[in-house]
Design an enzyme around this catalytic site. Structure first.
Site, mmCIF file in Angstrom:
data_model
loop_
_atom_site.group_PDB
_atom_site.id
_atom_site.type_symbol
_atom_site.label_atom_id
_atom_site.label_comp_id
_atom_site.label_asym_id
_atom_site.label_seq_id
_atom_site.Cartn_x
_atom_site.Cartn_y
_atom_site.Cartn_z
ATOM 1 N N LEU A 217 0.859 -1.181 0.000
ATOM 2 C CA LEU A 217 0.000 0.000 0.000
ATOM 3 C C LEU A 217 0.899 1.236 0.000
ATOM 4 O O LEU A 217 1.622 1.470 0.958
ATOM 5 C CB LEU A 217 -0.875 -0.017 1.263
ATOM 6 C CG LEU A 217 -2.117 0.869 1.322
ATOM 7 C CD1 LEU A 217 -3.127 0.486 0.248
ATOM 8 C CD2 LEU A 217 -2.751 0.773 2.705
ATOM 9 N N HIS A 218 0.851 2.007 -1.082
ATOM 10 C CA HIS A 218 1.758 3.159 -1.137
ATOM 11 C C HIS A 218 1.220 4.340 -1.940
ATOM 12 O O HIS A 218 1.764 5.434 -1.852
ATOM 13 C CB HIS A 218 3.092 2.734 -1.770
ATOM 14 C CG HIS A 218 3.006 2.492 -3.250
ATOM 15 N ND1 HIS A 218 2.495 1.317 -3.765
ATOM 16 C CD2 HIS A 218 3.341 3.258 -4.313
ATOM 17 C CE1 HIS A 218 2.533 1.379 -5.086
ATOM 18 N NE2 HIS A 218 3.030 2.543 -5.448
ATOM 19 N N ARG A 219 0.155 4.161 -2.723
ATOM 20 C CA ARG A 219 -0.296 5.246 -3.601
ATOM 21 C C ARG A 219 -0.856 6.412 -2.789
ATOM 22 O O ARG A 219 -1.574 6.217 -1.813
ATOM 23 C CB ARG A 219 -1.340 4.735 -4.591
ATOM 24 C CG ARG A 219 -0.743 3.813 -5.632
ATOM 25 C CD ARG A 219 -1.687 3.515 -6.772
ATOM 26 N NE ARG A 219 -0.999 2.707 -7.763
ATOM 27 C CZ ARG A 219 -0.279 3.182 -8.761
ATOM 28 N NH1 ARG A 219 -0.155 4.496 -8.901
ATOM 29 N NH2 ARG A 219 0.322 2.382 -9.617
ATOM 30 N N THR A 253 5.084 5.310 3.147
ATOM 31 C CA THR A 253 3.864 4.865 3.821
ATOM 32 C C THR A 253 4.073 4.841 5.328
ATOM 33 O O THR A 253 3.185 5.234 6.097
ATOM 34 C CB THR A 253 3.452 3.473 3.322
ATOM 35 O OG1 THR A 253 3.286 3.515 1.899
ATOM 36 C CG2 THR A 253 2.155 3.021 3.968
ATOM 37 N N ASP A 307 -2.042 -1.954 -4.133
ATOM 38 C CA ASP A 307 -2.389 -0.857 -5.034
ATOM 39 C C ASP A 307 -1.295 -0.667 -6.085
ATOM 40 O O ASP A 307 -1.218 0.360 -6.752
ATOM 41 C CB ASP A 307 -2.666 0.450 -4.279
ATOM 42 C CG ASP A 307 -1.514 0.900 -3.395
ATOM 43 O OD1 ASP A 307 -0.429 0.288 -3.459
ATOM 44 O OD2 ASP A 307 -1.689 1.879 -2.641
#
Length: 387
Positions: A217-219, A253, A307
């Site tokens: 998860l990083h967007r 993140t 993502d």
């Protein structure tokens, strides 16, 4: 080909490394058979600025040390793109390449393509034609603009070919070659099995029992908005009551987690101190992993939540169910033919689709056309023929 003397390849962020590795390997192989010398220069823009993360990927993928590192570091999109352009122009004026190769859709891709275009240097774009049709994504802008100014557009799927045609790209510039990321995965899949990451994390060593889910998860759309981030974490916390979640988290993140005060959602795991994952009701956060360690974790996961665009493709090849935490994807082939399902940031859908997988209702995919480990070979053969 006798007129081509120098190629500059550009990398800037982690996904670029997996895409350029098979290209460099094929350049080495083909160069041995050429009568005229073919010089290759690898430029690292430094867009991804974590030295340890970059170092592990270069080592895992047997990438040569970059010939040039621009060291641009982190900044806003405008500042970062501008810095890359300023520094890359100096490289082009000094090296005078006949061709530059750019991959993917990061800021380094469009920045270096723009410089080359203004200097009259031919551009090859690998992974061309992918479209989410969401102009709110910075990557979508990078993709569209890079394709518009490239001379050789190498695509991963037939959908991408059609996208380019609709945008007016001449047919003679489009080459459907397959997926270079899959070249890398297939090459290192067996080596990844030797990784000790499962043992280090204390996970079930019986690979017939897939005892965890894997998360990335990083967007910005997910982690820069506190409310969105919390909604996703609440859903994941619910899922973790049924299966532990392993979360190798990008430094950015991790900074957002601290900034928003969301530490309570995680069990922090330190591999160096031999702390194991918590198998009870936990999202287990650890630092980023090397390519081989991550590939091992992904190949043995019950399912993956992500993502990331590239992971949607890799899970399709590995036949691992993938739930994409985005509202769209530029890789629709993974939906139509692969194991991918879009769940967005909707908590109910994240939980529902996760439970479906845990209850045996997993999506079965097939391998897309030309995802056979030979994309880089096709690309270099075409460039040799055309140049």
């Amino acid at each position: 080909m006798r007129h081509l003397t120098k190629i500059v390849s550009v990398v800037g962020a982690r996904p670029n490394f997996m895409k350029i590795a098979p290209i460099i390997e094929q350049l080495k192989i083909k160069n041995k058979n050429l009568k005229a010398e073919l010089k290759h220069v690898l430029v690292h823009t430094g867009q991804h600025y974590d030295e340890e993360m970059s170092k592990s990927f270069f080592e895992d993928l047997n990438l040569p040390k970059p010939d040039i590192n621009l060291g641009v570091g982190s900044a806003s999109h405008a500042v970062q793109t501008a810095k890359i352009m300023i520094e890359f122009e100096k490289v082009c004026l000094r090296e005078r390449p006949d061709l530059i190769i750019v991959v993917g859709d990061v800021n380094s891709t469009i920045a270096c393509a723009l410089v080359a275009s203004k200097l009259g240097i031919k551009i090859a774009h690998i992974e061309a034609g992918l479209r989410s049709f969401d102009r709110a994504m910075p990557e979508e802008i990078n993709r569209v603009l890079t394709d518009a100014i490239s001379d050789y557009l190498f695509t991963t799927c037939e959908d991408a070919n059609e996208n380019l045609r609709k945008e007016g790209i001449p047919e003679e510039k489009i080459y459907f070659v397959g997926n270079v990321m899959i070249d890398t995965l297939l090459r290192y899949k067996e080596r990844a099995k030797k990784s000790k990451i499962l043992e280090k994390l204390g996970l079930n060593k019986d690979l017939q029992v897939r005892s965890y889910a894997l998360l990335t998860l990083h967007r910005p759309s997910n982690v820069d908005n506190r409310e969105t981030f919390i909604n996703i974490l609440k859903a994941l916390k619910n899922v973790s009551k049924k299966i532990p979640i392993i979360f190798p988290a990008h430094p950015r993140t991790q900074r957002q987690i601290k900034s928003f005060g969301l530490e309570k959602y995680f069990n922090f795991v330190n591999i160096e101190s031999n702390s194991c994952v918590n198998i009870e009701n936990s999202i287990n956060l650890l630092d980023p992993l090397s390519y081989l360690d991550f590939l091992n974790l992904m190949a043995n996961a019950k399912f993956v939540l992500t993502d990331s665009g590239g992971i949607q493709e890799e899970t399709t090849i590995l036949n691992i169910p993938c739930l994409t935490l985005r509202e769209n994807t530029e890789r629709p082939v993974t939906l139509k033919e692969g194991t991918n399902t879009i769940v967005g940031s909707n908590p109910e859908k994240i939980i529902s689709k996760s439970m479906d997988i845990l209850n045996g209702k997993k999506k079965i995919g097939r391998i897309p056309k030309l995802w056979d480990g030979k994309a880089a070979e096709r690309i270099i053969n075409i460039l040799i023929e055309k140049l």
